[in-house]
Design an enzyme around this catalytic site. Sequence first.
Site, mmCIF file in Angstrom:
data_model
loop_
_atom_site.group_PDB
_atom_site.id
_atom_site.type_symbol
_atom_site.label_atom_id
_atom_site.label_comp_id
_atom_site.label_asym_id
_atom_site.label_seq_id
_atom_site.Cartn_x
_atom_site.Cartn_y
_atom_site.Cartn_z
ATOM 1 N N HIS A 1 38.545 41.605 43.540
ATOM 2 C CA HIS A 1 37.325 41.181 44.222
ATOM 3 C C HIS A 1 37.316 39.744 44.704
ATOM 4 C CE1 HIS A 1 36.360 45.184 43.170
ATOM 5 N NE2 HIS A 1 35.569 45.122 44.219
ATOM 6 N N GLU B 1 38.354 58.297 47.924
ATOM 7 C CA GLU B 1 39.181 57.271 47.269
ATOM 8 C C GLU B 1 39.855 57.789 46.010
ATOM 9 O OE1 GLU B 1 36.834 53.833 46.224
ATOM 10 O OE2 GLU B 1 35.133 55.031 45.585
ATOM 11 N N ASP C 1 41.339 52.042 46.390
ATOM 12 C CA ASP C 1 41.436 52.918 45.223
ATOM 13 C C ASP C 1 42.343 54.116 45.491
ATOM 14 O OD1 ASP C 1 39.997 51.777 43.058
ATOM 15 O OD2 ASP C 1 38.154 52.066 44.204
ATOM 16 N N CYS D 1 37.282 52.034 54.968
ATOM 17 C CA CYS D 1 36.627 50.778 54.581
ATOM 18 C C CYS D 1 37.438 50.017 53.547
ATOM 19 C CB CYS D 1 35.213 51.031 54.078
ATOM 20 S SG CYS D 1 35.172 52.064 52.610
HETATM 21 C C1 PEP Z 1 38.220 51.062 48.220
HETATM 22 O O1 PEP Z 1 38.442 51.507 47.103
HETATM 23 O O2 PEP Z 1 39.048 51.071 49.157
HETATM 24 C C2 PEP Z 1 36.918 50.458 48.528
HETATM 25 C C3 PEP Z 1 36.604 50.110 49.762
HETATM 26 O O3 PEP Z 1 36.063 50.229 47.498
HETATM 27 P P1 PEP Z 1 36.190 49.001 46.449
HETATM 28 O O4 PEP Z 1 37.248 48.082 46.979
HETATM 29 O O5 PEP Z 1 34.853 48.382 46.378
HETATM 30 O O6 PEP Z 1 36.590 49.721 45.204
HETATM 31 MG MG MG Z 2 36.867 51.780 45.687
#
Ligand code: PEP
Ligand code: MG
Length: 539
Positions: free
Chosen positions: A189, A430, A454, A501
């Site tokens: 993150h 995911e 993920d 995304c």
């Molecule tokens: C992902 O897993 O690609 C995603 C966009 O969600 P996060 O990164 O918040 O787990």
């Molecule tokens: Mg994710």
Amino acid sequence: MKLTGIGASEGVAVGPAFVPATGNPEPERDRITEAEVQTELQKFKEAVEAVAANLSETGDRLRAAGSEGEAAIFDFHVEMAEDPELASAVEERIGNLESPEAAVLAVGEEYAAQYAAMDDEYLAARADDVLDVTGQISAQLMGRGASALEALKTPSVVLAHSLAPSDTARIQRGMALGFVTAEGSKTSHVSIMARSMGIPAVVGVGPRLEDILTAKTVAIDGGEGYAIADPDAKTVAEFERMSGALAEERAALDEYRHVEASTSEGRRIEVAANLGSATEAEDALEWGAEGVGLFRTEFLFMERDDLPSEDEQYEAYSAVARAFGEKHVIVRTLDVGGDKDLPGIDQVDEDNPFLGWRGIRMSLDTPELFKPQLRAILRAAANGNLKVMFPMVADVGELEAAKETLQECRRELESEGVETGEVETGVMIETPAAALHAAQLAEESAFFSIGTNDLVQYTLAADRGNERLRRLQNADHPAVLALIRQTCEAASAAGIPVGVCGEAAGEPEMIPKLLELGVTELSMAAPQIPRAKKVVSEL
Ligand code: PEP
Ligand code: MG
């Protein structure tokens, strides 16, 4: 000295190093003399005033930016710093010839122990706040200035073992020139935050970070993934040249910001932004976002010590909905667990948190969390074009249960006479299970959004935060691409849009591959939008 790590957010920067305080500082002196008592009492008073002023300034800033929940934490910190009982306990110790820096830490420990012993979970969680505040007063007394992130007043390169979203949220705009962390990967993150802030980051440098913590100046290259401690004049000049070149490159992309990108075959590809908070909405629009492909609501929950109420969530979702008007905003329901802890919720330690109680699994088990969020989304949908999306779905049953809860919330709101808006429901693809069962999920979904971060970690069994697995943290793997293809085929057969995304959506070399597989929308950190539109336009 040069440290190499993972280039997690492009850009270069040179600036003073800032190491945020972690834990409490060591007092420089334990005892003082009788003759020093009066001056030390005065110094203590001044340190309290300085820390309180700084904390209340941060609270005001956050409130002005619309982060009411987080601002409230700072109100509490100010109260704590100015607490008269705390002051008299410290003054008494100073009178007994204890140094003020040691006394305030000792009193902090006493207070924290009292809080920690309380039955009330909320109050027990205040123990850390107390230690935070007394640690800052002690640091101030030792002339180190407040060393918390919110106190950063000079644009600096932040060096830390790791940085949680709640840490990065405390930094004032423009004060972080870049991040260097020991832990982390491209999709952890701190990297996601750096990209949305448009600043360079080098993560996963490992324990060698310790070797540069005393540096005065740090130069970082977040594209190549390295940091140089105390660079010589030649290196600084080279970084300045690179920075100029990058600025030129960015300026050249400006003309693409507000383009509606299509490929040469005439396929129109919407390029949207991923948001972590409502405050990012305006910037995202300026970068050219045609919508929000992913609003990560968990940051709203993680930036604070208690849970946001339905009304607070309603305000945050409405703010984004209003900012984007007719453009769609995909609100993803809470996705905590894994590497994202939630203050205020009892999460048991799990052996494998990424394979644990996270995303939709947790939401379905905790209606007291899930329902207020769904109610807030339904209410905010009256103010714009909101859609709702569920994370970590592994089977159709979960999707059906989530949709049923959404309907239940709608019925409740209607019977209460509260205004709601229409929302389409979609699923994040995911988990490999969701990709393999995309055809079944498509029957129940209005859209898909592929979370490659993920999907890669679960398909390749490679922890997304482990810096040693860099080779496998890549969506450009035949097994991952096969799952993306299968998902796109299912979406196309059902006639629903399919976006990406995950971080792959913003990577220029991945964009042609994703579009070739059938992806219809890309969503990414806002500063990456102009470049992605250029890549699409040139296909
Ligand atoms: C992902 O897993 O690609 C995603 C966009 O969600 P996060 O990164 O918040 O787990
Ligand atoms: Mg994710």
